[in-house]
Design an enzyme around this catalytic site. Structure first.
Site: not given
Ligand SMILES: NC(=O)C1=CN([C@@H]2O[C@H](COP(=O)(O)OP(=O)(O)OC[C@H]3O[C@@H](n4cnc5c(N)ncnc54)[C@H](O)[C@@H]3O)[C@@H](O)[C@H]2O)C=CC1
Ligand SMILES: CC/C=C\CC(=O)/C=C/C=C\C=C\C=C\[C@@H](O)[C@@H](O)C/C=C\CCC(=O)O
Length: 257
Positions: A14, A19, A38, A65, A93, A153, A155, A157, A188
């Site tokens: 990805g 990221i 990707d 992929c 990723n 989501y 679950a 992670k 992102t």
């Molecule tokens: N952006 C955020 O706030 C956070 C992201 N993450 C995790 O980081 C990772 C990357 O996320 P981002 O860069 O933010 O997202 P993004 O959406 O910018 O990039 C994700 C990439 O994965 C590719 N992708 C999607 N489905 C795919 C598949 N079936 N096979 C291969 N590639 C595929 C997409 O084409 C894209 O290029 C994810 O696992 C996400 O859950 C974790 C914490 C926070």
């Molecule tokens: C969650 C999907 C969004 C972005 C992607 C990602 O991976 C990062 C997320 C970062 C922060 C998310 C914060 C979410 C907060 C809310 O869902 C609140 O409902 C959390 C409230 C309480 C949690 C307390 C506990 O853990 O029990």
């Protein structure tokens, strides 16, 4: 102890954008050969061309992929090995945030990631005549906490966190080190598209507050490089948030012995 990235080969799933792309860039700066991978072929090819211009044509390839497809994953590993001779580092990723299409989200975020880890072990484990290696999985703070508007989501992670930690138990025989990174929101497309309005706890106001503290993709790439290089904390999650010093997450012990 520090693992030397220079001259190693890394696969990042990805990684056409976001990221993953930034992780590829830092791996290249550290001297690794990199497989950009990707489902998005056009963007993936553009990203690869950009890297080839900066780091040299022979050090980067794009391999399409879809991590939900067994044949794609097998092809990813076999082509990477055919191109560079070995795979030393895998960053799982690829991930999406889509509660409506939650089954696909579980296939990408969990099943695809686990299958890639199994293939990493098949190819890298010293039990299978590999030379060992490193796997870093993208979890999230969502893997360590509850989430009202994106329960599946969260679950998915939690699953990444549990799977990564469990690999630690066999690290001694495989010589493949597993870690995961748990970032807070990162700027992102995935995070920008996050809209869980009309919830009880997670109001639009709270989302806006959370979005005011986004990390940068460079922060996560830096954390992933740190994990790859740090040989002494296998199996641990690395918590990366703007609110506290980045550090390993200490899981409380459950067993009394
Ligand atoms: N952006 C955020 O706030 C956070 C992201 N993450 C995790 O980081 C990772 C990357 O996320 P981002 O860069 O933010 O997202 P993004 O959406 O910018 O990039 C994700 C990439 O994965 C590719 N992708 C999607 N489905 C795919 C598949 N079936 N096979 C291969 N590639 C595929 C997409 O084409 C894209 O290029 C994810 O696992 C996400 O859950 C974790 C914490 C926070
Ligand atoms: C969650 C999907 C969004 C972005 C992607 C990602 O991976 C990062 C997320 C970062 C922060 C998310 C914060 C979410 C907060 C809310 O869902 C609140 O409902 C959390 C409230 C309480 C949690 C307390 C506990 O853990 O029990």
């Amino acid at each position: 102890m520090t693992y030397d990235i220079k001259g190693k080969t890394a696969i990042v799933t990805g990684s056409a954008r976001g990221i993953g792309k930034c992780i590829c860039s830092d791996l290249l700066k550290k001297g690794a050969n990199v497989v950009v991978s990707d489902t998005a072929e056009d963007v993936g090819n553009e990203t690869t061309a950009e890297f080839q211009k900066e780091f040299g044509e022979s050090r980067v390839v794009f391999i399409r992929c879809n991590v939900t497809k067994e044949e794609d994953l097998q092809n990813l590993y076999s082509k990477a090995i055919a191109t560079f001779g070995y795979v030393d580092i895998v960053v799982n990723n690829a991930g999406i945030l889509n509660e409506e299409n939650w089954k696909l989200m579980m296939e990408i975020n969990v099943t695809g990631l686990i299958r890639s880890c199994q293939l990493a072990l098949d190819n890298m484990s010293t039990k299978n005549k590999g030379k060992g290696g490193v796997v870093v999985n993208l979890a999230s703070v969502a893997g360590l906490m509850a989430g009202e508007g994106s329960k599946v989501y969260h679950a998915s992670k939690h699953a990444v966190y549990g799977y990564t930690r469990s690999q630690y138990l066999t690290q001694g025989t495989d010589n493949v080190r597993f870690n995961c990174v748990c970032p807070f929101l990162v700027d992102t497309a995935l995070a920008q598209d996050w809209d869980n309005s009309n919830r009880t706890f997670l109001t639009s106001d709270l989302i806006e507050k959370l979005k005011a503290h986004m990390l940068k993709t460079e922060d996560i790439a830096e954390a992933v490089i740190f994990l790859i290089e740090d040989e002494s904390n296998a199996g641990k999650a690395y918590l990366v948030t703007p609110f506290q010093k980045w550090d390993y997450y200490e899981q409380p012990s459950v067993l009394p012995f």
